[in-house]
Motif scaffolding. Structure first.
Motif, mmCIF file in Angstrom:
data_model
loop_
_atom_site.group_PDB
_atom_site.id
_atom_site.type_symbol
_atom_site.label_atom_id
_atom_site.label_comp_id
_atom_site.label_asym_id
_atom_site.label_seq_id
_atom_site.Cartn_x
_atom_site.Cartn_y
_atom_site.Cartn_z
ATOM 1 N N SER A 56 0.830 -1.210 0.000
ATOM 2 C CA SER A 56 0.000 0.000 0.000
ATOM 3 C C SER A 56 0.861 1.254 0.000
ATOM 4 O O SER A 56 0.584 2.220 -0.720
ATOM 5 C CB SER A 56 -0.921 0.023 1.230
ATOM 6 O OG SER A 56 -1.885 -0.979 1.160
ATOM 7 N N LEU A 57 1.916 1.246 0.810
ATOM 8 C CA LEU A 57 2.789 2.419 0.907
ATOM 9 C C LEU A 57 3.576 2.633 -0.387
ATOM 10 O O LEU A 57 3.743 3.770 -0.838
ATOM 11 C CB LEU A 57 3.751 2.275 2.094
ATOM 12 C CG LEU A 57 3.098 2.344 3.479
ATOM 13 C CD1 LEU A 57 4.107 1.995 4.566
ATOM 14 C CD2 LEU A 57 2.503 3.726 3.741
ATOM 15 N N VAL A 58 4.058 1.545 -0.992
ATOM 16 C CA VAL A 58 4.814 1.672 -2.253
ATOM 17 C C VAL A 58 3.911 2.201 -3.366
ATOM 18 O O VAL A 58 4.315 3.067 -4.147
ATOM 19 C CB VAL A 58 5.447 0.320 -2.647
ATOM 20 C CG1 VAL A 58 5.957 0.368 -4.079
ATOM 21 C CG2 VAL A 58 6.594 -0.018 -1.709
ATOM 22 N N SER A 59 2.684 1.705 -3.408
ATOM 23 C CA SER A 59 1.774 2.173 -4.470
ATOM 24 C C SER A 59 1.418 3.637 -4.284
ATOM 25 O O SER A 59 1.080 4.337 -5.241
ATOM 26 C CB SER A 59 0.501 1.315 -4.493
ATOM 27 O OG SER A 59 -0.262 1.531 -3.317
ATOM 28 N N TYR A 60 1.505 4.128 -3.050
ATOM 29 C CA TYR A 60 1.157 5.521 -2.744
ATOM 30 C C TYR A 60 2.361 6.447 -2.867
ATOM 31 O O TYR A 60 2.254 7.561 -3.368
ATOM 32 C CB TYR A 60 0.574 5.596 -1.325
ATOM 33 C CG TYR A 60 -0.295 6.806 -1.067
ATOM 34 C CD1 TYR A 60 -1.660 6.786 -1.356
ATOM 35 C CD2 TYR A 60 0.250 7.969 -0.539
ATOM 36 C CE1 TYR A 60 -2.462 7.892 -1.116
ATOM 37 C CE2 TYR A 60 -0.535 9.088 -0.292
ATOM 38 C CZ TYR A 60 -1.890 9.048 -0.593
ATOM 39 O OH TYR A 60 -2.674 10.154 -0.361
ATOM 40 N N GLY A 62 5.769 5.282 -3.795
ATOM 41 C CA GLY A 62 6.823 4.862 -4.715
ATOM 42 C C GLY A 62 8.181 4.741 -4.053
ATOM 43 O O GLY A 62 8.309 4.256 -2.922
ATOM 44 N N GLU A 63 9.215 5.218 -4.745
ATOM 45 C CA GLU A 63 10.603 5.072 -4.292
ATOM 46 C C GLU A 63 10.898 5.806 -2.986
ATOM 47 O O GLU A 63 11.886 5.499 -2.303
ATOM 48 C CB GLU A 63 11.565 5.572 -5.384
ATOM 49 C CG GLU A 63 11.598 4.704 -6.631
ATOM 50 C CD GLU A 63 12.122 3.299 -6.332
ATOM 51 O OE1 GLU A 63 13.167 3.191 -5.660
ATOM 52 O OE2 GLU A 63 11.474 2.321 -6.743
ATOM 53 N N ARG A 64 10.061 6.774 -2.610
ATOM 54 C CA ARG A 64 10.321 7.539 -1.369
ATOM 55 C C ARG A 64 10.347 6.629 -0.143
ATOM 56 O O ARG A 64 10.959 6.973 0.873
ATOM 57 C CB ARG A 64 9.266 8.628 -1.169
ATOM 58 C CG ARG A 64 9.328 9.770 -2.166
ATOM 59 C CD ARG A 64 8.387 10.890 -1.763
ATOM 60 N NE ARG A 64 8.859 11.598 -0.565
ATOM 61 C CZ ARG A 64 8.137 12.501 0.104
ATOM 62 N NH1 ARG A 64 6.908 12.790 -0.314
ATOM 63 N NH2 ARG A 64 8.621 13.102 1.170
ATOM 64 N N ILE A 65 9.689 5.470 -0.243
ATOM 65 C CA ILE A 65 9.640 4.542 0.880
ATOM 66 C C ILE A 65 11.036 4.042 1.248
ATOM 67 O O ILE A 65 11.335 3.769 2.411
ATOM 68 C CB ILE A 65 8.709 3.348 0.543
ATOM 69 C CG1 ILE A 65 7.254 3.816 0.488
ATOM 70 C CG2 ILE A 65 8.852 2.223 1.559
ATOM 71 C CD1 ILE A 65 6.753 4.415 1.779
ATOM 72 N N GLN A 66 11.925 3.921 0.242
ATOM 73 C CA GLN A 66 13.252 3.352 0.500
ATOM 74 C C GLN A 66 14.069 4.204 1.471
ATOM 75 O O GLN A 66 14.925 3.688 2.192
ATOM 76 C CB GLN A 66 14.033 3.191 -0.820
ATOM 77 C CG GLN A 66 13.267 2.511 -1.945
ATOM 78 C CD GLN A 66 12.636 1.187 -1.548
ATOM 79 O OE1 GLN A 66 13.202 0.429 -0.770
ATOM 80 N NE2 GLN A 66 11.439 0.916 -2.064
ATOM 81 N N ASN A 67 13.810 5.510 1.499
ATOM 82 C CA ASN A 67 14.584 6.423 2.340
ATOM 83 C C ASN A 67 13.807 6.862 3.588
ATOM 84 O O ASN A 67 14.205 7.789 4.290
ATOM 85 C CB ASN A 67 14.994 7.659 1.521
ATOM 86 C CG ASN A 67 15.978 8.544 2.274
ATOM 87 O OD1 ASN A 67 16.888 8.039 2.927
ATOM 88 N ND2 ASN A 67 15.786 9.856 2.217
ATOM 89 N N ALA A 68 12.687 6.188 3.867
ATOM 90 C CA ALA A 68 11.828 6.596 4.979
ATOM 91 C C ALA A 68 12.400 6.139 6.326
ATOM 92 O O ALA A 68 13.378 5.383 6.386
ATOM 93 C CB ALA A 68 10.422 6.023 4.787
ATOM 94 N N ILE A 69 11.789 6.631 7.383
ATOM 95 C CA ILE A 69 12.049 6.143 8.739
ATOM 96 C C ILE A 69 10.756 5.510 9.227
ATOM 97 O O ILE A 69 9.713 6.170 9.232
ATOM 98 C CB ILE A 69 12.431 7.293 9.692
ATOM 99 C CG1 ILE A 69 13.634 8.062 9.166
ATOM 100 C CG2 ILE A 69 12.715 6.754 11.090
ATOM 101 C CD1 ILE A 69 13.813 9.408 9.828
ATOM 102 N N LEU A 70 10.817 4.247 9.612
ATOM 103 C CA LEU A 70 9.613 3.551 10.085
ATOM 104 C C LEU A 70 9.778 3.254 11.568
ATOM 105 O O LEU A 70 10.759 2.647 11.980
ATOM 106 C CB LEU A 70 9.395 2.256 9.298
ATOM 107 C CG LEU A 70 8.089 1.489 9.557
ATOM 108 C CD1 LEU A 70 7.724 0.626 8.344
ATOM 109 C CD2 LEU A 70 8.160 0.576 10.789
#
Length: 305
Positions: A56-60, A62-70
């Motif tokens: 869901s997060l990737v579809s929303y 995209g690539e920004r998820i790779q550099n996120a803080i979870l």
């Protein structure tokens, strides 16, 4: 472009996921998914939930998820082993960003007080009081499970209510106003049938017993003697937990935020606790939370940016 902060509140019934760039910024994503407490669904049950969240997060984003803080706050995270279980499940589900896993009480404390400071009382099915001492250590009072602790929580209230029904049945106490309602709630014909409810399962039916708490609270508000003895006795025990955390903190002056259904959904329970606390510890400020626990995860995430 700012890094995304993914806050996850992983509970026994649902997992809330919120994405922001900073706490005071726009909420970019806010959605509930399935439960993600491995004590409830097993380790193998985590990956399907986390995979759905990841997709869901990737579809929303995209690539920004790779550099996120979870930052994930989840129940039952008490040992390094628990943290590793969640970290591995998140990685196996596709997450390659920075990952932080803490106890769900930690994100509730931070969200409730706006930072990692002061204290938090949780009273739902169980209970615990947490605080942060002058050295920054997390300290606790209570929360040692339903057999010996969880004072003021739904399981203890429900258990004592069932005990009161049995006492009435044995002519030990006067009739309660909630006996018939409890029997109907549990679909039982006689008080003797509580033996099947309580003792036939291999595990203690904690959630089932706690489910009758609203009936007991309603009877208490209406003045039932047995309900008053139960509820106010448990509230007195909660006050003692706060006294314990006060001693550990070395302070009698702090904010005590609340979480859990008993304190956030029952105004009478909250108000009576506040009255009792004002006598025992007048300088403690019992308060509704500033933010939901999931925003506590966002606050923690901001510190890693």
């Amino acid at each position: 472009m700012n890094r995304l902060i993914i806050g996850m509140d992983g509970g026994g019934t649902k997992t809330r996921v919120v994405v922001k760039e900073r706490l005071n910024g726009e909420t970019l994503f806010d959605k509930n998914f399935g439960m993600s407490n491995y004590n409830n669904i097993g380790v193998e049950g985590l990956r399907p939930v986390f995979s759905e969240i990841y997709e869901s997060l990737v579809s929303y984003f995209g690539e920004r998820i790779q550099n996120a803080i979870l930052v994930l706050g989840s129940a039952g995270v008490d040992r390094p082993k628990d943290i590793d279980i969640y970290l591995n499940a998140l990685k196996e589900s596709g997450f390659t960003c920075q990952l932080e896993v803490v106890n769900d009480a930690e994100i509730a404390l931070v969200g409730g007080n706006g930072d990692r400071k002061d204290a938090l009382m949780i009273a739902g099915t169980g209970s615990i009081v947490m605080g942060v001492d002058s050295k920054g250590n997390t300290i606790r009072s209570g929360g040692w499970g339903g057999l010996i602790s969880d004072e003021g929580g739904g399981f203890q209230i429900g258990l004592l209510a069932i005990a009161a029904v049995m006492n009435e049945y044995d002519k030990v106490i006067a009739p309660t106003s909630f006996t018939e309602k409890l029997l109907a709630h549990f679909k039982l014909d006689s008080p003797e049938d509580f033996m099947d409810l309580l003792y036939l399962e291999d595990t203690i039916p904690v959630d089932k017993v706690a489910s009758c708490t609203p009936i007991v609270l309603e009877a208490w508000v209406k003045g039932d003697d047995a309900a008053r003895t139960i509820v106010e006795g448990e509230l007195d025990k909660l006050v003692r937990l706060v006294i314990g955390i006060s001693r550990q903190m070395g302070s009698i002056n702090f904010r005590l935020s609340v979480a859990g259904s008993l304190l956030t959904k029952s105004a009478e329970y909250f108000d009576t606790l506040k009255d009792k606390l004002s006598v025992a510890l007048p300088q403690v400020e019992l308060s509704a939370p500033l933010y939901d626990p999931v925003f506590g995860a966002i606050i923690i995430g901001e510190k890693y940016k």
